[in-house]
Scaffold this active site. Sequence first.
Site, PDB file in Angstrom:
ATOM      1  N   HIS A 133     120.090  -9.055  47.976  1.00 37.62           N
ATOM      2  CA  HIS A 133     121.413  -9.631  48.238  1.00 37.62           C
ATOM      3  C   HIS A 133     122.372  -9.189  47.141  1.00 37.62           C
ATOM      4  O   HIS A 133     122.244  -9.604  45.992  1.00 37.62           O
ATOM      5  CB  HIS A 133     121.276 -11.154  48.283  1.00 37.62           C
ATOM      6  CG  HIS A 133     122.497 -11.862  48.775  1.00 37.62           C
ATOM      7  ND1 HIS A 133     123.699 -11.219  49.008  1.00 37.62           N
ATOM      8  CD2 HIS A 133     122.706 -13.168  49.100  1.00 37.62           C
ATOM      9  CE1 HIS A 133     124.586 -12.098  49.434  1.00 37.62           C
ATOM     10  NE2 HIS A 133     124.003 -13.287  49.505  1.00 37.62           N
ATOM     11  N   LYS A 179     119.387  -6.833  54.070  1.00 34.48           N
ATOM     12  CA  LYS A 179     119.021  -7.413  52.764  1.00 34.48           C
ATOM     13  C   LYS A 179     117.504  -7.381  52.569  1.00 34.48           C
ATOM     14  O   LYS A 179     117.020  -7.526  51.450  1.00 34.48           O
ATOM     15  CB  LYS A 179     119.554  -8.838  52.636  1.00 34.48           C
ATOM     16  CG  LYS A 179     121.074  -8.904  52.490  1.00 34.48           C
ATOM     17  CD  LYS A 179     121.558 -10.322  52.269  1.00 34.48           C
ATOM     18  CE  LYS A 179     123.081 -10.397  52.145  1.00 34.48           C
ATOM     19  NZ  LYS A 179     123.762 -10.316  53.464  1.00 34.48           N
ATOM     20  N   HIS A 202     123.994 -11.548  58.152  1.00 30.14           N
ATOM     21  CA  HIS A 202     124.037 -11.958  56.740  1.00 30.14           C
ATOM     22  C   HIS A 202     122.601 -12.134  56.238  1.00 30.14           C
ATOM     23  O   HIS A 202     122.247 -11.615  55.182  1.00 30.14           O
ATOM     24  CB  HIS A 202     124.835 -13.249  56.596  1.00 30.14           C
ATOM     25  CG  HIS A 202     125.029 -13.680  55.183  1.00 30.14           C
ATOM     26  ND1 HIS A 202     125.710 -12.914  54.261  1.00 30.14           N
ATOM     27  CD2 HIS A 202     124.625 -14.794  54.515  1.00 30.14           C
ATOM     28  CE1 HIS A 202     125.714 -13.540  53.095  1.00 30.14           C
ATOM     29  NE2 HIS A 202     125.058 -14.678  53.217  1.00 30.14           N
ATOM     30  N   CYS A 228     129.558 -14.811  48.403  1.00 29.07           N
ATOM     31  CA  CYS A 228     128.848 -13.734  49.098  1.00 29.07           C
ATOM     32  C   CYS A 228     129.570 -13.258  50.349  1.00 29.07           C
ATOM     33  O   CYS A 228     129.104 -12.349  51.028  1.00 29.07           O
ATOM     34  CB  CYS A 228     127.425 -14.187  49.401  1.00 29.07           C
ATOM     35  SG  CYS A 228     126.602 -14.702  47.873  1.00 29.07           S
ATOM     36  N   GLU A 253     122.791 -18.997  61.283  1.00 31.00           N
ATOM     37  CA  GLU A 253     123.463 -17.767  61.715  1.00 31.00           C
ATOM     38  C   GLU A 253     123.029 -17.409  63.142  1.00 31.00           C
ATOM     39  O   GLU A 253     123.844 -16.979  63.960  1.00 31.00           O
ATOM     40  CB  GLU A 253     123.150 -16.615  60.753  1.00 31.00           C
ATOM     41  CG  GLU A 253     123.907 -15.336  61.136  1.00 31.00           C
ATOM     42  CD  GLU A 253     123.642 -14.179  60.193  1.00 31.00           C
ATOM     43  OE1 GLU A 253     122.630 -14.217  59.468  1.00 31.00           O
ATOM     44  OE2 GLU A 253     124.451 -13.231  60.198  1.00 31.00           O
ATOM     45  N   PHE A 266     128.767 -19.233  49.378  1.00 30.99           N
ATOM     46  CA  PHE A 266     128.859 -20.580  48.809  1.00 30.99           C
ATOM     47  C   PHE A 266     130.325 -21.007  48.795  1.00 30.99           C
ATOM     48  O   PHE A 266     131.195 -20.221  48.404  1.00 30.99           O
ATOM     49  CB  PHE A 266     128.313 -20.617  47.376  1.00 30.99           C
ATOM     50  CG  PHE A 266     126.814 -20.519  47.287  1.00 30.99           C
ATOM     51  CD1 PHE A 266     126.003 -20.786  48.378  1.00 30.99           C
ATOM     52  CD2 PHE A 266     126.214 -20.180  46.086  1.00 30.99           C
ATOM     53  CE1 PHE A 266     124.619 -20.705  48.281  1.00 30.99           C
ATOM     54  CE2 PHE A 266     124.828 -20.094  45.981  1.00 30.99           C
ATOM     55  CZ  PHE A 266     124.038 -20.354  47.075  1.00 30.99           C
TER      56      PHE A 266
END
Lengths: 411, 81
Positions: A339, A334, A302, A162, A313, A399
């Site tokens: 996402h 998002k 994010h 991502c 974050e 990831f």
Amino acid sequence: MARKVVITGLGATTPIGGDVPTMWKNALKGVSGAHTLEDEWVAKYDLPVHFAARCSTPALEVLSRVEAKRMDPSTQFGVIAAREAWADSGITEIDHDRLAVAFATGIGGVWTLLDAWDTLREKGPRRVLPMTVPMLMPNGVAAAVSLDLGARAGAHTPVSACASGTEAMHLGLELIRSGKADVVVCGGAEAAIHPMPLAAFSSMQALSRRNDDPEHASRPYDRDRDGFVMGEGAGALVLEAEEHAIARGARIYAELAGTSVTADAYHITAPDPEGLGATRALKAAMFDGRIQAEDVVHVNAHATSTPVGDKPEYTALRAALGAHVDNVAVSATKSQMGHLLGASGAVEAVLTVLAVYERQAPLTINLENQDPEIPLDVVTSARKLPAGDIVALSNSFGFGGHNAVIAVRNV
Amino acid sequence: MASNEEILAGLAEIVNEETGLATDAVELDKSFTEDLDIDSISMMTIVVNAEEKFGVRIPDEEVKNLKTVGDAVNFISNAQA
């Protein structure tokens, strides 16, 4: 002195708009692109998640049937966004040997791969299409964009889950700074609303299960967030050496002032709870762009809406920006479009550039009870960004422990 | 059993589906590569679709001999016989 890199073209196809003007209008209004999936496979496989955020304009309404046949859906979205960005840049003449592509994907041609596997099992090897391999390969999007635009200075595919779309911006900046290209079409594309990835992300408890209320399922920073909402689409940006853009009298949206990529080396999927890798990425992007914390007025976070992801974050933002973080307008887009995995960084880069250019921050929706452990100034209603010199940051994490950050400055 | 005219019409539909070429551009004397600009990957897709449509088998080693649309019509016609 490194070459200055500017952004001169924008393109996107997303769950809240099939082009940039539509997406931007909706991003300022605050809409949800998430809806219940009507596909028969939801019930057939008894999927635990019944909704997703599909592109609002189907690719076949933009591409011809024959054109689309040779492209995986992810490549279709990528080509649509890249064409819009290219047209928007107004470039009519270019040295094609100085034009590069850096187009990312998180997963690649998952529809093509699994369709071909079904065909093999049901009809035998002869019926597996000869275009299967070029359609499923992860570099398929970059290759198709390169072919479409005649880009011959390399067609690159950064893959970091991502964080991929943001890493593409990082690579694009490096290609121009190092003199390997004058113009780079950067972006990210994803089309993974398929039962297998939905099942796999569900298995790892990453997806929201708010099946009875999809529009309110993506709720970053909310106390009751329970996972992300799968989206799809693509974003694209034309990066250009400043002198190249000025020489042709281009409309310049903003400067891509700095970028960075770091790795957590902590856990394959879980974010470092102290956000150390993300902090290093933020600091490195600011250092790269000669940016002080006080210059930053806006962050496109994010913020995927997972219980475990949103807080580190915040920790990283506070570590990198200090007390000034309280003065920064944070948008979690998002919340509106879900996402987009490997495309998310590219689409959010488009939104960040427009935020700087239009001096307006896109909205975060569905924030009803803000998590008290995340005391950010979240943009939930129309918000102007200040006049004068400003910087906006956009974060992406993937990831594998990938962290990527871009810093955008007004021109 | 399809007549040669029916095979030609069926092939033209398959070519149209794969390449977008108008069906009336697919004529017996047209070369797949020279006239219709069909590359080897499209040709294989057309061959497999023709096999399914006409219930025949066109071996891989035979495909290179099918230079024109007429060659393909004749091969399919003979294979059906």
